[in-house]
Design a protein around this motif. Structure first.
Motif, mmCIF file in Angstrom:
data_model
loop_
_atom_site.group_PDB
_atom_site.id
_atom_site.type_symbol
_atom_site.label_atom_id
_atom_site.label_comp_id
_atom_site.label_asym_id
_atom_site.label_seq_id
_atom_site.Cartn_x
_atom_site.Cartn_y
_atom_site.Cartn_z
ATOM 1 N N LEU A 1 75.063 70.229 -56.538
ATOM 2 C CA LEU A 1 75.687 69.891 -55.253
ATOM 3 C C LEU A 1 75.034 70.611 -54.077
ATOM 4 C CD1 LEU A 1 79.442 69.980 -56.341
ATOM 5 C CD2 LEU A 1 77.982 67.963 -56.042
ATOM 6 N N ALA A 2 73.911 71.263 -54.318
ATOM 7 C CA ALA A 2 73.269 72.055 -53.280
ATOM 8 C C ALA A 2 73.090 71.319 -51.957
ATOM 9 C CB ALA A 2 71.921 72.580 -53.784
ATOM 10 N N ARG B 1 77.386 75.922 -46.311
ATOM 11 C CA ARG B 1 78.495 76.858 -46.500
ATOM 12 C C ARG B 1 78.062 78.059 -47.334
ATOM 13 N NH1 ARG B 1 84.136 74.550 -48.658
ATOM 14 N NH2 ARG B 1 83.933 73.510 -46.631
ATOM 15 N N VAL B 2 77.302 77.808 -48.411
ATOM 16 C CA VAL B 2 76.838 78.907 -49.268
ATOM 17 C C VAL B 2 75.903 79.829 -48.488
ATOM 18 C CG1 VAL B 2 75.496 79.467 -51.322
ATOM 19 C CG2 VAL B 2 77.111 77.569 -51.372
ATOM 20 N N ARG B 3 75.024 79.223 -47.707
ATOM 21 C CA ARG B 3 74.090 80.004 -46.900
ATOM 22 C C ARG B 3 74.833 80.888 -45.902
ATOM 23 N NH1 ARG B 3 71.657 79.647 -41.958
ATOM 24 N NH2 ARG B 3 69.428 80.200 -41.811
ATOM 25 N N GLN B 4 75.820 80.350 -45.246
ATOM 26 C CA GLN B 4 76.566 81.115 -44.238
ATOM 27 C C GLN B 4 77.339 82.269 -44.875
ATOM 28 O OE1 GLN B 4 76.204 80.778 -41.000
ATOM 29 N NE2 GLN B 4 77.567 82.528 -40.656
ATOM 30 N N SER B 5 77.915 82.028 -46.051
ATOM 31 C CA SER B 5 78.642 83.079 -46.748
ATOM 32 C C SER B 5 77.706 84.237 -47.097
ATOM 33 C CB SER B 5 79.288 82.517 -48.021
ATOM 34 O OG SER B 5 79.877 83.551 -48.775
ATOM 35 N N TRP B 6 76.528 83.908 -47.601
ATOM 36 C CA TRP B 6 75.545 84.937 -47.934
ATOM 37 C C TRP B 6 75.082 85.674 -46.684
ATOM 38 C CZ3 TRP B 6 70.349 85.779 -46.770
ATOM 39 C CH2 TRP B 6 69.695 86.727 -47.561
ATOM 40 N N LEU B 7 74.836 84.906 -45.626
ATOM 41 C CA LEU B 7 74.313 85.483 -44.395
ATOM 42 C C LEU B 7 75.279 86.490 -43.780
ATOM 43 C CD1 LEU B 7 71.874 85.319 -42.530
ATOM 44 C CD2 LEU B 7 73.005 83.434 -41.326
ATOM 45 N N GLU B 8 76.561 86.197 -43.838
ATOM 46 C CA GLU B 8 77.557 87.107 -43.253
ATOM 47 C C GLU B 8 77.515 88.471 -43.921
ATOM 48 O OE1 GLU B 8 81.220 85.024 -43.599
ATOM 49 O OE2 GLU B 8 80.777 83.636 -41.946
ATOM 50 N N ARG B 9 77.308 88.512 -45.221
ATOM 51 C CA ARG B 9 77.210 89.795 -45.920
ATOM 52 C C ARG B 9 75.921 90.522 -45.552
ATOM 53 N NH1 ARG B 9 78.905 86.622 -50.211
ATOM 54 N NH2 ARG B 9 76.857 86.734 -51.198
#
Length: 398
Positions: A368-369, A375-383
């Motif tokens: 499903l990439a 969304r996955v990219r943004q979650s990682w980026l915030e950390r």
């Protein structure tokens, strides 16, 4: 009497020794190894570490040693690209930069050696601490020498002898993996841009990038439940079978050049107390960091600045009571950032473990990439933004 005995000539000990010596404080720096060259030394400087280096007046030194910026981060699951983030992230600079740590330490040593108050004793390990009542008053070296000091600073890494001799406890965090570290020749295909690749296929994964000195480096996650005997593996074949085709081809081409990996045992934790009268722990001696997102060297440099701010005025007076009183304040200033950083590192590990151990989730993310990439990219980026900038303002004031 020597005012400060510093144990360990890594990033914490050497930079702090230089800062103190430049301010007229007598420092003896004790280093057990005869050389700064080791098989593995952390290379990654985040913006927080680069800012610390700038404040120490070492930016020009970075320009003169092997260094290379990371251009992007790319993530693959089941050989499918999941997302990419270019440097500098969110227009937030400077980019993460890889340096040759041995060359960096040599450059810092060159500046420290300009100070008459600085002395390096190399190739001689600390055997024990000297005590005057319940206060540490110096160290005993392997050759039998005793060196008295107003303050001993232990910056001798995650397996700190100073910590053990001072009977300071280390509370370890549970970690589910160690790291096997490989070095191999690079390829022209990696010359145009330096990408940090994170690869996961099945339950096996690794990170790879081109180092500051031009070789290709791989960190393979070795989990406690792995059935393989890592010393007997055909690593060229194993790395190739876990990689996308374009990277697998490189591993196969370099099969005769892949060196036997170095096993890095991951130790993560914090000392509840970093000090006793006459002694302070800093860097990995006080709070060994996870290898996740290269925080060790960055936290070490920030430790050195905070310690210098507190210690310089007091060491110039050689007031034991005042020195001992300030040690808890150094820990109190640094500890919140260390705790928050380790929590974010643990979150990174937990997310990776979840994907690794749940095949259905791994399959869903890879398939499903195109739909969930943003969304996955943004979650990682915030950390990452927190891990890059740090959680505190660290400013050299002395």
């Amino acid at each position: 009497m020597t005012q400060v005995v510093m144990i360990g000539a890594g990033p914490t000990g050497l930079t702090l020794a230089m800062l103190l010596a430049k301010r007229g404080i007598a420092v003896k720096l004790i280093e057990a190894s005869r050389s700064f060259r080791r098989i593995f030394r952390g290379e990654g400087l985040m913006p927080s570490g680069l800012a610390a280096i700038a404040q120490m007046g070492l930016s020009d030194a970075i320009e003169q040693i092997p260094h290379r910026a990371i251009d992007a981060w790319e993530f693959y699951i089941e050989n499918r690209p999941i997302f990419r983030v270019d440097e500098p992230m969110e227009s937030e600079g400077p980019p993460c930069t890889l340096i040759s740590q041995p060359a960096f330490l040599e450059a810092v040593l060159e500046q420290a050696n300009e100070c008459k108050s600085f002395e390096l004793i190399q190739g001689n390990a600390v055997q024990d601490l000297l005590w005057q009542g319940d206060r540490v008053s110096g160290v005993k070296l392997g050759d039998g020498r005793a060196i008295a000091a107003d303050l001993v600073i232990g910056a001798d890494g995650r397996n700190s002898v100073v910590r053990q001799r001072a009977n300071l406890a280390l509370d370890r965090e549970a970690q589910s993996f160690d790291v096997l570290w490989f070095k191999l020749p690079t390829s022209p295909q990696f010359a145009k841009e330096n990408v940090f690749y994170a690869i996961l296929k099945g339950k096996e994964g690794f990170g790879a990038f081109q180092s500051s000195e031009g070789n290709f480096q791989v960190g393979w996650s070795l989990h406690k439940d792995d059935p393989l005997d890592w010393q007997q593996i055909d690593w060229a074949g194993k790395l190739a079978s876990t990689s996308p085709d374009w990277l697998a081809a490189h591993f196969r081409q370099q099969k005769d050049a892949i060196e036997r990996p170095l096993l890095l045992s991951v130790v993560v934790g914090r000392c509840p107390q970093w000090h006793v009268p006459g002694l302070l722990l800093l860097g990995d001696a006080a709070h060994p960091m996870s290898p996740i997102r290269a925080q060790g060297i960055n936290m070490a440099l920030r430790d050195a600045i905070v310690a210098a701010n507190h210690l310089v005025p007091l060491l110039q007076q050689s007031n034991w009571a005042a020195i001992d009183a300030v040690l808890p304040r150094i820990q109190a200033e640094r500890e919140p950032e260390i705790i928050q950083t380790q929590k974010l590192q643990q979150a990174e590990v937990a997310q990776g473990e979840l994907i690794r151990n749940v095949p259905l989730l791994r399959h869903a993310v890879s398939r499903l990439a195109p739909f969930i990439r943003s969304r996955v990219r943004q979650s990682w980026l915030e950390r990452q933004l927190k891990l890059r900038q740090g959680f505190a303002q660290v400013v050299l004031k002395v």
